[in-house]
Design a protein around this motif. Structure first.
Motif, PDB file in Angstrom:
ATOM      1  N   HIS A  68      94.392  92.348 -79.723  1.00 29.63           N
ATOM      2  CA  HIS A  68      93.008  92.061 -80.102  1.00 29.63           C
ATOM      3  C   HIS A  68      92.659  92.738 -81.427  1.00 29.63           C
ATOM      4  O   HIS A  68      91.951  92.165 -82.268  1.00 29.63           O
ATOM      5  CB  HIS A  68      92.067  92.526 -78.993  1.00 29.63           C
ATOM      6  CG  HIS A  68      90.759  91.804 -78.990  1.00 29.63           C
ATOM      7  ND1 HIS A  68      89.734  92.089 -78.126  1.00 29.63           N
ATOM      8  CD2 HIS A  68      90.294  90.788 -79.767  1.00 29.63           C
ATOM      9  CE1 HIS A  68      88.710  91.297 -78.371  1.00 29.63           C
ATOM     10  NE2 HIS A  68      89.025  90.501 -79.359  1.00 29.63           N
ATOM     11  N   SER A 128      92.485  81.612 -84.645  1.00 28.98           N
ATOM     12  CA  SER A 128      92.379  83.053 -84.400  1.00 28.98           C
ATOM     13  C   SER A 128      91.165  83.381 -83.540  1.00 28.98           C
ATOM     14  O   SER A 128      91.207  84.294 -82.704  1.00 28.98           O
ATOM     15  CB  SER A 128      92.301  83.809 -85.733  1.00 28.98           C
ATOM     16  OG  SER A 128      93.474  83.603 -86.495  1.00 28.98           O
ATOM     17  N   ILE A 152      94.190  90.606 -84.163  1.00 28.89           N
ATOM     18  CA  ILE A 152      93.513  89.331 -84.423  1.00 28.89           C
ATOM     19  C   ILE A 152      92.196  89.568 -85.154  1.00 28.89           C
ATOM     20  O   ILE A 152      91.783  88.761 -85.995  1.00 28.89           O
ATOM     21  CB  ILE A 152      93.307  88.532 -83.115  1.00 28.89           C
ATOM     22  CG1 ILE A 152      93.157  87.031 -83.419  1.00 28.89           C
ATOM     23  CG2 ILE A 152      92.108  89.004 -82.332  1.00 28.89           C
ATOM     24  CD1 ILE A 152      94.386  86.382 -83.962  1.00 28.89           C
ATOM     25  N   SER A 157      91.237  85.333 -80.061  1.00 29.01           N
ATOM     26  CA  SER A 157      90.377  86.486 -79.808  1.00 29.01           C
ATOM     27  C   SER A 157      89.632  86.331 -78.487  1.00 29.01           C
ATOM     28  O   SER A 157      89.557  87.275 -77.682  1.00 29.01           O
ATOM     29  CB  SER A 157      89.380  86.651 -80.960  1.00 29.01           C
ATOM     30  OG  SER A 157      88.526  87.749 -80.734  1.00 29.01           O
ATOM     31  N   LEU A 217     101.359  90.244 -84.955  1.00 30.06           N
ATOM     32  CA  LEU A 217     100.717  89.722 -83.750  1.00 30.06           C
ATOM     33  C   LEU A 217     101.713  88.922 -82.916  1.00 30.06           C
ATOM     34  O   LEU A 217     101.709  89.005 -81.676  1.00 30.06           O
ATOM     35  CB  LEU A 217      99.517  88.850 -84.118  1.00 30.06           C
ATOM     36  CG  LEU A 217      98.753  88.251 -82.930  1.00 30.06           C
ATOM     37  CD1 LEU A 217      98.284  89.340 -81.966  1.00 30.06           C
ATOM     38  CD2 LEU A 217      97.570  87.425 -83.409  1.00 30.06           C
TER      39      LEU A 217
END
Length: 214
Positions: free
Chosen positions: A42, A196, A45, A200, A140
Motif C-alpha cells: 500500500h 493504481s 502504490i 490501492s 511493487l
C-alpha cells in the motif's frame, strides 16, 4: 431469577464486544507477515500515484490533464492508438479469490512496465524521468510476488500481456508527430493512475483489523 437475568445480560454484553469471526475470503489474510506485506504494498502504490502526478506535470503539455474529461479528439486518438489495457480488479469474494486478485495485479503491473518503457522510448522524454516510476512498479511487483509466496499462490508466472518489441512495432507507426506521442504518454499515465487506484482500494480491503484475529 435475578441470577438468570444477570447471566443473560452478561452473555449479551459479551456478544456485543466480541469481534466478529473473519469471513471468507479474508480469513487467510490474518497472519502478521502477510499484513506487513499488504502495508508495504500500500505504501508503494501511494508512492506510485504521487510519481504519476509528478511525471505527468513534467512530461505532458498542460492541454492534457489527468483530471479533465476526454475530448472527442482525444477519444478518437485513444481508439486509434489502441493501447493494451490492464485487467479489471474486482472486489474480493468467493468467486474472485485472493489468488486471482494478486495474479491480476501482477499482470497489470507487468503490462504497465512494458507500456511505460515503450512509450517513453518513442515519446520525447528523457529516460531518467520515468526510471523512478518504473523502479516503484518493479518493487511493487516484487511485493505482490512475496504476498503470493506467503500464501503458496505462486504456482507459475502470469503470461506476459505483450512484449516490448511487439508493442513498439505496433505503436511506432501511429506516433507520427509530437502531439500523438504526448497523447500516448498521457493515456499511459492515465491508465496507470486508474489501475493504481484500483490496487490501492484492493490493498485497503485486504487490511484486517488487528483485533479481528483474537
Amino acid at each position: 431469577m435475578h441470577l438468570f437475568l444477570e447471566l443473560h445480560l452478561a452473555l449479551c454484553v459479551l456478544s456485543l464486544v466480541s469481534p466478529a469471526p473473519i469471513q471468507e475470503p479474508w480469513k487467510d489474510m490474518q497472519d502478521p507477515e502477510f499484513q506487513e506485506a499488504v502495508e508495504s504494498g500500500h505504501s508503494l502504490i501511494r508512492k506510485i500515484l504521487d510519481d504519476i502526478t509528478e511525471l505527468h506535470n513534467l512530461w505532458i503539455p498542460k492541454g492534457l490533464s489527468l483530471d479533465k474529461k476526454d475530448s472527442s479528439k482525444l477519444k478518437f486518438l485513444k481508439t486509434h492508438l489502441n493501447l493494451p489495457e490492464a485487467p479489471a480488479i474486482k472486489p474480493l469474494s468467493d468467486s474472485f479469490t485472493l489468488g486471482a486478485c494478486l495474479s491480476q495485479i501482477a499482470t497489470g503491473l507487468k503490462l504497465h512496465q512494458t507500456l511505460l518503457t515503450v512509450v517513453s522510448k518513442l515519446s520525447p522524454a528523457k529516460s531518467e524521468m520515468v526510471d523512478g516510476l518504473l523502479c516503484d512498479i518493479r518493487d511493487l511487483l516484487l511485493q505482490v510476488r512475496k504476498m503470493q509466496d506467503l500464501k503458496n499462490l505462486l504456482s507459475k508466472p502470469e503470461p506476459q500481456p505483450v512484449s516490448e518489441s511487439q508493442l513498439e512495432e505496433t505503436l511506432a507507426p501511429k506516433l507520427s508527430d509530437e502531439y500523438k506521442k504526448h497523447v500516448a504518454a498521457h493515456l499511459t499515465l492515465l491508465q496507470l493512475r486508474d489501475f493504481s487506484q484500483e490496487v490501492s482500494r484492493t490493498f485497503r480491503s485486504m487490511t484486517v483489523p488487528s483485533n479481528s484475529g483474537n
